[in-house]
Design a protein around this motif. Structure first.
Motif, PDB file in Angstrom:
ATOM      1  N   ARG B  30       0.824  -1.213   0.000  1.00  0.00           N
ATOM      2  CA  ARG B  30       0.000   0.000   0.000  1.00  0.00           C
ATOM      3  C   ARG B  30       0.857   1.261   0.000  1.00  0.00           C
ATOM      4  O   ARG B  30       0.560   2.234  -0.691  1.00  0.00           O
ATOM      5  CB  ARG B  30      -0.930  -0.018   1.209  1.00  0.00           C
ATOM      6  N   ALA B  31       1.905   1.225   0.786  1.00  0.00           N
ATOM      7  CA  ALA B  31       2.772   2.401   0.846  1.00  0.00           C
ATOM      8  C   ALA B  31       3.370   2.684  -0.531  1.00  0.00           C
ATOM      9  O   ALA B  31       3.409   3.826  -0.990  1.00  0.00           O
ATOM     10  CB  ALA B  31       3.876   2.181   1.876  1.00  0.00           C
ATOM     11  N   ARG B  33       2.180   1.992  -3.369  1.00  0.00           N
ATOM     12  CA  ARG B  33       1.181   2.462  -4.324  1.00  0.00           C
ATOM     13  C   ARG B  33       0.585   3.800  -3.928  1.00  0.00           C
ATOM     14  O   ARG B  33      -0.289   4.332  -4.607  1.00  0.00           O
ATOM     15  CB  ARG B  33       0.062   1.420  -4.452  1.00  0.00           C
ATOM     16  N   GLY B  34       0.991   4.304  -2.759  1.00  0.00           N
ATOM     17  CA  GLY B  34       0.474   5.597  -2.341  1.00  0.00           C
ATOM     18  C   GLY B  34      -0.955   5.537  -1.834  1.00  0.00           C
ATOM     19  O   GLY B  34      -1.673   6.524  -1.890  1.00  0.00           O
ATOM     20  N   LYS B  36      -3.816   5.910   0.593  1.00  0.00           N
ATOM     21  CA  LYS B  36      -3.876   6.940   1.628  1.00  0.00           C
ATOM     22  C   LYS B  36      -3.962   6.400   3.050  1.00  0.00           C
ATOM     23  O   LYS B  36      -3.594   7.087   4.006  1.00  0.00           O
ATOM     24  CB  LYS B  36      -5.104   7.839   1.390  1.00  0.00           C
ATOM     25  N   PRO B  40       1.591   8.306   7.436  1.00  0.00           N
ATOM     26  CA  PRO B  40       2.617   8.998   6.663  1.00  0.00           C
ATOM     27  C   PRO B  40       4.049   8.579   7.015  1.00  0.00           C
ATOM     28  O   PRO B  40       4.874   8.394   6.122  1.00  0.00           O
ATOM     29  CB  PRO B  40       2.381  10.475   6.984  1.00  0.00           C
ATOM     30  N   ALA B  43       4.655   5.099   5.689  1.00  0.00           N
ATOM     31  CA  ALA B  43       4.810   5.149   4.233  1.00  0.00           C
ATOM     32  C   ALA B  43       6.229   5.582   3.873  1.00  0.00           C
ATOM     33  O   ALA B  43       6.874   4.994   3.001  1.00  0.00           O
ATOM     34  CB  ALA B  43       3.793   6.114   3.631  1.00  0.00           C
ATOM     35  N   GLU B  44       6.696   6.604   4.593  1.00  0.00           N
ATOM     36  CA  GLU B  44       8.034   7.105   4.326  1.00  0.00           C
ATOM     37  C   GLU B  44       9.088   6.031   4.604  1.00  0.00           C
ATOM     38  O   GLU B  44      10.018   5.824   3.820  1.00  0.00           O
ATOM     39  CB  GLU B  44       8.289   8.352   5.198  1.00  0.00           C
ATOM     40  N   LYS B  47       9.208   3.525   1.850  1.00  0.00           N
ATOM     41  CA  LYS B  47       9.866   4.030   0.643  1.00  0.00           C
ATOM     42  C   LYS B  47      11.381   4.058   0.815  1.00  0.00           C
ATOM     43  O   LYS B  47      12.132   3.749  -0.112  1.00  0.00           O
ATOM     44  CB  LYS B  47       9.333   5.422   0.295  1.00  0.00           C
ATOM     45  N   ARG B 317      -8.004   7.496 -13.762  1.00  0.00           N
ATOM     46  CA  ARG B 317      -7.990   7.748 -12.319  1.00  0.00           C
ATOM     47  C   ARG B 317      -9.383   8.029 -11.770  1.00  0.00           C
ATOM     48  O   ARG B 317      -9.546   8.267 -10.582  1.00  0.00           O
ATOM     49  CB  ARG B 317      -7.126   8.970 -12.026  1.00  0.00           C
TER      50      ARG B 317
END
Lengths: 346, 346
Positions: B30-31, B33-34, B36, B40, B43-44, B47, B317
């Motif tokens: 999920r992270a 693919r961005g 939501k 945060p 997610a960082e 990455k 989108r």
DNA sequence: CTGAAAGCGCTTACAG
DNA sequence: CTGAAAGCGCTTACAG
């Protein structure tokens, strides 16, 4: 019906084919791929079943399981230059005839863009790579090498052992143009190029070498830091008139430059070929129809594309390849733009 | 190390990323693919971990699991016709900027080839389709519809509800050429075409309609069953001279035909524009540099490509799209080939 | 907002 | 020559 999570696509799968043909999935898989170990009548039955249920193999599942996809990465420096279009058309024809899909990468003569394309497309696990020239970045070359994929280099003839290349000698072509201009009495030559193509450099070198061999003064060289276009050719023609009015033979590194020069000459009412012999390169379709008709070097782009694709496919299949470095030659097309009445035969 | 069958590719996988980031695979997914819902800072961290291990998502696994690939199918009638090259370049730029790969299908103006391309590429599960015109076969149209994929039609302006199209009015463009020729005093007109493009037909209709509106005699029409080329234009120009010597205004459906005509005129020492006004279509790069400079209709091909790609991406989108039928207009570029001294201003 | 389980549709690697 | 099992690397569909 068991209450089962359903994430299926709804399309017929190999399981459907296998069930219908009364065989196992793996046998169906082998039959579909033409693996020899499957009995001929079984193979036939599977193919019938596949047709009956409308089975189409899923390329994603295939690629995931086998780590290989039925595709070829084709890297071309530019689409805007018409010469590569014909080459690509031939590649396309040859590859699609064998059911390979194409990943077309157009890198605008920029090695970094080429590198990014290679990086991006290698993850799709193509079966082979068709490249133009060999000015890849070090990183790109390493990726290709590490991938272990068969590669064929188009355009340039490479000496490197282990590489397969198909093309012609740019230097010889440049030399042939020089010989023609000299044979028709021209002595004050110029080589006029845009700044895009490393191959244009080799052409210029061959041109100069032949001039030197004849003991003549070197050709002056004009170069522009922008892509080749008729507008640029017209500008360059005016530069010649202004700065080098003594010239009598102009070799443009691309037909489109020469077109621009011919048009500008017409506008300025300068007689071609009387005042200047003009020669282009690549013999694009329009050149034979110019007024005057443009002398140019017909390069075997289409054949390079076709032969390159066929050769790569042989490598992909592990079949033997004829030669490591295949020279397809070129042909000087002598036309009105370089045949002034005072000149001798080429 | 457990003795386990190893079929791995050796490349870092999502599992490696997840382990390094100390999260589950699905969170890592999920992270990446961005999505939501991921915190945060998590997610960082993911990455960072991905970068550290050099992770690149496997598109095949992605496509298999999600039934969708990050790619767009782009169908173009021909590459040999330079006008579509610029359009494709813009499409490429817009799509690759958003990390979509392109499946380029070139169908040579043949609806059956187009159908095969659609069939072959739909199994790759692209996210959307960019088409040129809407002369698809019934089977092709059905496949597209059944796929449920967002489609954008380039070039023609379609009235069909639910379709998104971006282009300009061929009829208006043809009419504009007629108005210009008539305004500059021409009365005996001709429409000269090759036989490739359905859009050339609409241009001719608009041309004739405007002529009729002025109460003038219809333009004669020349048509050839072969692709457009300068050689054909030269031949057609000679046909006009031989069979319709009374003509004074020639509208060629493509610039390359007009180039051939201009060259032939020069060869035959027929004055342009005195004897004939000549107008082309598409305003390809060479046209402004011809001698005489060619009047042509500049069509918004590049903008169509860019806008088409951007619009399709919005549809993909699920974002709202401005209008269903977007007219980008055209511009008549009046140059020497249709401005003879006796004529009035347009 | 995060995760354990299952599944996508094929092919590889072993067996027999 | 044929097959049962496992696995490719990700995401969906549920839970919590």
């Amino acid at each position: 019906m068991k209450p089962k999570k359903n994430r299926a696509s709804g399309r017929p799968t190999l399981a459907d084919v296998a069930k219908r043909a009364g065989v196992s999935e793996i046998t169906a898989s082998r039959a579909m791929r033409g693996v020899k170990t499957v009995g001929p009548e079984l193979a036939e039955a599977v193919k019938q079943a596949a047709k009956a249920v409308g089975y189409i193999p899923d390329p994603a599942a295939r690629a995931l399981a086998s780590k290989r996809s039925r595709s070829i990465l084709v890297l071309i420096p530019a689409l805007s230059n018409q010469l590569f279009i014909g080459m690509y058309e031939e590649i396309q024809k040859a590859l699609r005839a064998e059911d390979y899909e194409i990943f077309l990468g157009n890198y605008h003569y920029d090695a970094r863009q080429e590198e990014k394309l290679i990086r991006d497309y290698l993850v799709y696990r193509p079966s082979g790579v068709l490249l133009t020239g060999n000015e890849q970045s070090a990183a790109a070359a390493k990726m290709l090498k590490d991938s272990g994929l068969p590669c064929v280099y188009m355009m340039d003839l490479l000496e490197t052992p282990g590489t397969i290349s198909i093309g012609f000698s740019q230097e010889e072509a440049g030399a042939a143009v020089a010989r023609h201009l000299i044979a028709t009495g021209r002595r004050k030559l110029a080589y006029i190029a845009a700044q895009l193509d490393p191959r244009a450099k080799y052409r210029g070198q061959g041109f100069q070498r032949e001039i030197a061999r004849h003991g003549l003064e070197p050709a002056i060289e004009l170069r522009a830091p922008i892509p080749s276009s008729p507008g640029l050719g017209a500008d360059q023609f005016r530069s010649i008139l202004g700065e080098y009015p003594d010239r009598d033979g102009l070799f443009f590194c691309n037909d489109d430059l020469a077109w621009g020069a011919l048009m500008e000459a017409s506008r300025l009412q300068i007689d071609i070929p009387e005042r200047f012999s003009i020669v282009g390169f690549n013999d694009l379709p329009l050149s034979a129809h110019m007024a005057p008709r443009l002398t140019s070097v017909k390069t075997p782009l289409d054949e390079i594309g076709r032969h390159g694709a066929v050769t790569l496919l042989r490598l992909v299949r592990g079949q033997p390849v004829e030669s490591a470095c295949c020279d397809l030659g070129f042909e000087l097309k002598i036309r009105e733009s370089s045949l002034f009445s005072g000149g001798a035969a080429p």
